[in-house]
Design an enzyme around this catalytic site. Structure first.
Site, PDB file in Angstrom:
ATOM      1  CD  GLU A 234      -2.489   1.171   2.665  1.00 33.23           C
ATOM      2  OE1 GLU A 234      -2.779   0.224   3.393  1.00 33.23           O
ATOM      3  OE2 GLU A 234      -2.566   2.365   3.003  1.00 33.23           O
ATOM      4  CB  CYS A 271      -3.082   5.260   4.146  1.00 34.32           C
ATOM      5  SG  CYS A 271      -4.060   4.226   5.231  1.00 34.32           S
TER       6      CYS A 271
HETATM    7  P1  NAP Z   1       9.026   4.101   4.286  1.00 33.07           P
HETATM    8  O1  NAP Z   1      10.142   5.069   4.266  1.00 33.07           O
HETATM    9  O2  NAP Z   1       8.560   3.594   2.973  1.00 33.07           O
HETATM   10  O3  NAP Z   1       9.436   2.873   5.210  1.00 33.07           O
HETATM   11  C1  NAP Z   1       8.631   1.701   5.287  1.00 33.07           C
HETATM   12  C2  NAP Z   1       9.522   0.481   5.453  1.00 33.07           C
HETATM   13  O4  NAP Z   1      10.274   0.235   4.257  1.00 33.07           O
HETATM   14  C3  NAP Z   1      10.543   0.627   6.557  1.00 33.07           C
HETATM   15  O5  NAP Z   1      10.686  -0.628   7.185  1.00 33.07           O
HETATM   16  C4  NAP Z   1      11.802   1.033   5.831  1.00 33.07           C
HETATM   17  O6  NAP Z   1      12.936   0.627   6.538  1.00 33.07           O
HETATM   18  C5  NAP Z   1      11.666   0.273   4.523  1.00 33.07           C
HETATM   19  N1  NAP Z   1      12.257   0.963   3.377  1.00 33.07           N
HETATM   20  C6  NAP Z   1      11.998   2.237   3.004  1.00 33.07           C
HETATM   21  N2  NAP Z   1      12.657   2.522   1.867  1.00 33.07           N
HETATM   22  C7  NAP Z   1      13.341   1.423   1.511  1.00 33.07           C
HETATM   23  C8  NAP Z   1      14.213   1.102   0.432  1.00 33.07           C
HETATM   24  N3  NAP Z   1      14.540   1.992  -0.512  1.00 33.07           N
HETATM   25  N4  NAP Z   1      14.730  -0.142   0.377  1.00 33.07           N
HETATM   26  C9  NAP Z   1      14.442  -1.040   1.312  1.00 33.07           C
HETATM   27  N5  NAP Z   1      13.628  -0.788   2.373  1.00 33.07           N
HETATM   28  C10 NAP Z   1      13.081   0.423   2.471  1.00 33.07           C
HETATM   29  O7  NAP Z   1       7.758   4.693   5.004  1.00 33.07           O
HETATM   30  P2  NAP Z   1       7.623   5.496   6.372  1.00 33.07           P
HETATM   31  O8  NAP Z   1       8.917   5.555   7.099  1.00 33.07           O
HETATM   32  O9  NAP Z   1       6.494   4.898   7.068  1.00 33.07           O
HETATM   33  O10 NAP Z   1       7.192   6.933   5.941  1.00 33.07           O
HETATM   34  C11 NAP Z   1       7.865   7.713   5.010  1.00 33.07           C
HETATM   35  C12 NAP Z   1       6.863   8.339   4.078  1.00 33.07           C
HETATM   36  O11 NAP Z   1       6.000   7.321   3.558  1.00 33.07           O
HETATM   37  C13 NAP Z   1       5.886   9.284   4.730  1.00 33.07           C
HETATM   38  O12 NAP Z   1       6.397  10.554   4.900  1.00 33.07           O
HETATM   39  C14 NAP Z   1       4.729   9.222   3.786  1.00 33.07           C
HETATM   40  O13 NAP Z   1       4.943  10.070   2.702  1.00 33.07           O
HETATM   41  C15 NAP Z   1       4.707   7.812   3.318  1.00 33.07           C
HETATM   42  N6  NAP Z   1       3.714   6.924   4.009  1.00 33.07           N
HETATM   43  C16 NAP Z   1       2.564   6.686   3.387  1.00 33.07           C
HETATM   44  C17 NAP Z   1       1.635   5.861   3.994  1.00 33.07           C
HETATM   45  C18 NAP Z   1       0.351   5.582   3.336  1.00 33.07           C
HETATM   46  O14 NAP Z   1      -0.399   4.806   3.867  1.00 33.07           O
HETATM   47  N7  NAP Z   1       0.070   6.161   2.211  1.00 33.07           N
HETATM   48  C19 NAP Z   1       1.873   5.288   5.235  1.00 33.07           C
HETATM   49  C20 NAP Z   1       3.093   5.550   5.850  1.00 33.07           C
HETATM   50  C21 NAP Z   1       3.999   6.357   5.199  1.00 33.07           C
HETATM   51  P3  NAP Z   1      13.511   1.514   7.775  1.00 33.07           P
HETATM   52  O15 NAP Z   1      12.442   1.565   8.819  1.00 33.07           O
HETATM   53  O16 NAP Z   1      14.689   0.723   8.232  1.00 33.07           O
HETATM   54  O17 NAP Z   1      13.836   2.846   7.195  1.00 33.07           O
END
Ligand code: NAP
Length: 482
Positions: A234, A271
């Site tokens: 998602e 979300c």
């Molecule tokens: P995220 O950066 O995508 O992280 C989610 C998971 O994926 C974490 O376990 C992270 O590891 C891992 N990850 C992230 N980028 C990666 C990559 N390039 N390669 C491998 N693993 C990776 O999401 P977030 O920290 O929850 O939030 C960041 C942004 O995501 C928010 O600012 C928002 O824009 C968006 N978000 C959207 C939703 C939605 O439902 N639409 C929900 C949450 C977040 P680590 O924890 O070790 O970094």
């Protein structure tokens, strides 16, 4: 002479996956009573320690006690809901076609379609739901209900809570005599480690909630494997809300207040947060936008989940504000970028600018929304058609059975997983009819849901048994006797 002991970089991940694979051998075939007892035991454990867990979650996420208590209750509710459905046979449904004598296509063998668990699921916790989309959240509950063991990748935004909840789960597994790898835990956070987990040969599927960039990176890794696996991601959603003139017939203040509360709840880190408001370019529409701006300015959101998300919100909002044809309706105070808790923002553009510029279709994850002013129904449909997949579309004032409302409903169903005829999209009920997904990028697998009991289907694979002896059919009704 000193000895250098070399430790493989991902040894802890490999260990966790090995434990989950070993546990799968028993758990996948375990009677349904074993699965439901585990789900119920996990719900009880969460509730027993609710006070300490909520306090810890609040320390790590700033989401506040009221919200976190509600989320914990929802998490326990959905664990029990899955337990009830396992007991009722949801994970063991069979479709039986008796043999028909004669030549095909009429004649056929006896066929029984059964369901088998996919195998160990790598579960990426989300940052924004530290209970409901984390260690024991919906993805874990639906995997366990389907007979799949789980390898939890905790989110770095609430590490201590994740450890504490996993320790509780480990206690439940011990008490119930289940293998510790039934819910394995990867305490190793790095992009490389996450990619290694998704690429591991013994992982059978991935569940993910998070950013578009992170999700796409891991989705690519899942598809680049020698044996690609399902990736249920998602990734992001702007959740359009269409305000038809009828919705404002009784005034603008009440709907504006309801919408402002939905945009800012949880500091906009939902979300399903309504990020795009489609309003008529007329007098009532303008009064509504002014009232919305006023109501938003009275909201005081709490701090964001992580410093990285705070920076991400600031840059996403600045990017929208910088696009041509965008007016700032509610600006943040000058020093706001320094504060952990952002002030709400509201931007406005016209339909033509919105349709022409994909940058305006991007999610601002935080307390902000973009208003798009439209001339008429036809332009509303054009705006909806320009949007990529979304988790929700909300229609206000579309109750009457008219040709234009039918067209709006059809256009909304083309782009969203859930269409609301009133209310606000934040808040997702856990039930059988729920659909939380939608065309890309709302979900990487739009035919599935990550909330509600249909989420179990993601982790079950159908097998047709042909002319099978009765014992083989019975064996696949695993646990019918339990
Ligand atoms: P995220 O950066 O995508 O992280 C989610 C998971 O994926 C974490 O376990 C992270 O590891 C891992 N990850 C992230 N980028 C990666 C990559 N390039 N390669 C491998 N693993 C990776 O999401 P977030 O920290 O929850 O939030 C960041 C942004 O995501 C928010 O600012 C928002 O824009 C968006 N978000 C959207 C939703 C939605 O439902 N639409 C929900 C949450 C977040 P680590 O924890 O070790 O970094």
């Amino acid at each position: 002479m000193s000895t250098v002991i070399e430790v493989a970089p991902f040894v802890r991940i490999d260990d966790a996956v090995a434990r989950a694979r070993n546990a799968q051998a028993f758990y996948g075939d375990a009677p349904r009573g074993v699965r439901s007892a585990l789900l119920r035991g996990l719900a009880e454990a969460l509730e027993r320690d609710a006070a300490q867990l909520v306090a810890l979650a609040d320390e790590e996420t700033s989401l506040g006690g009221a919200r976190l208590n509600g989320e914990l209750a929802r998490t326990a509710f959905q664990l029990r809901g899955f337990a009830e459905r396992v007991e009722a046979g949801l994970a063991h449904r069979q479709v039986d076609d008796a043999a028909v004598p004669g030549a095909p296509p009429v004649g056929r063998p006896h066929l029984t379609r059964v369901l088998v668990p996919l195998g160990p699921v790598a579960m990426f916790s989300a940052s924004n739901f530290p209970f409901a989309f984390s260690v024991l959240g919906g993805d874990t509950a639906s995997s366990l209900a389907a007979g799949c063991t789980v390898i939890v990748k905790p989110h770095s935004g609430h590490p201590e809570l994740s450890r504490r909840v996993h320790a509780l789960a480990a206690g439940v597994l011990r008490d119930q005599g289940l293998h510790e790898g039934t819910i394995a835990f990867v305490d190793q956070a790095s992009r490389e480690a996450a990619t290694h987990l998704v690429g591991h040969a013994d992982v059978a599927a991935v569940a993910f909630t998070g950013s578009y960039q992170g999700g796409v990176a891991l989705w690519r890794a899942a598809n680049a494997r020698r044996r690609p696996i399902p990736f249920y991601g998602e990734l992001g959603s702007i959740n359009p809300l269409v305000v038809s003139p009828q919705a404002l017939a009784e005034g603008v203040e009440t709907p504006a207040a309801a919408l402002a509360a939905s945009i800012t709840v949880g500091c906009g880190q939902f979300c399903t947060s309504p990020g795009l408001i489609v309003v008529r370019d007329d007098e009532d529409g303008e009064r509504f936008v002014a009232a919305l701006s006023q109501a938003l300015s009275a909201q005081t959101p709490h701090a964001m989940l992580t410093a990285a998300m705070r920076r991400g919100f600031e840059s996403a909002a600045a990017h929208i504000a910088a696009q041509s044809g965008v007016i700032v309706r509610l600006a943040a105070p000058a020093q706001d970028a320094e504060a952990a808790a952002p002030a709400p923002r509201l931007y406005e553009t016209d339909a033509a600018s919105f349709i022409a510029n994909a940058a305006l279709h991007e999610e601002m994850f935080g307390p902000a929304a973009l208003v798009v002013k439209v001339r008429d129904d036809a332009q509303t449909l054009d705006v909806l058609a320009a949007i990529e997949g979304s988790l929700t579309v909300t229609l206000w004032g579309a109750q009457a059975d008219t040709a234009s409302n039918r067209a709006l409903a059809a256009a909304s169903q083309r782009i969203a997983g859930r269409v609301l005829f009133g209310g606000v999209p934040t808040g997702v009920a856990v039930c059988d009819a729920q659909q939380h997904g939608g065309p890309w990028p709302a979900s990487t697998q739009p035919q599935t849901t990550s909330v509600g009991y249909a989420a179990i289907e993601r982790f079950l694979r159908p097998v047709a048994l042909q002319d099978a002896p009765q014992w083989a059919i019975e064996a696949n009704r695993a646990g019918a006797a339990a």
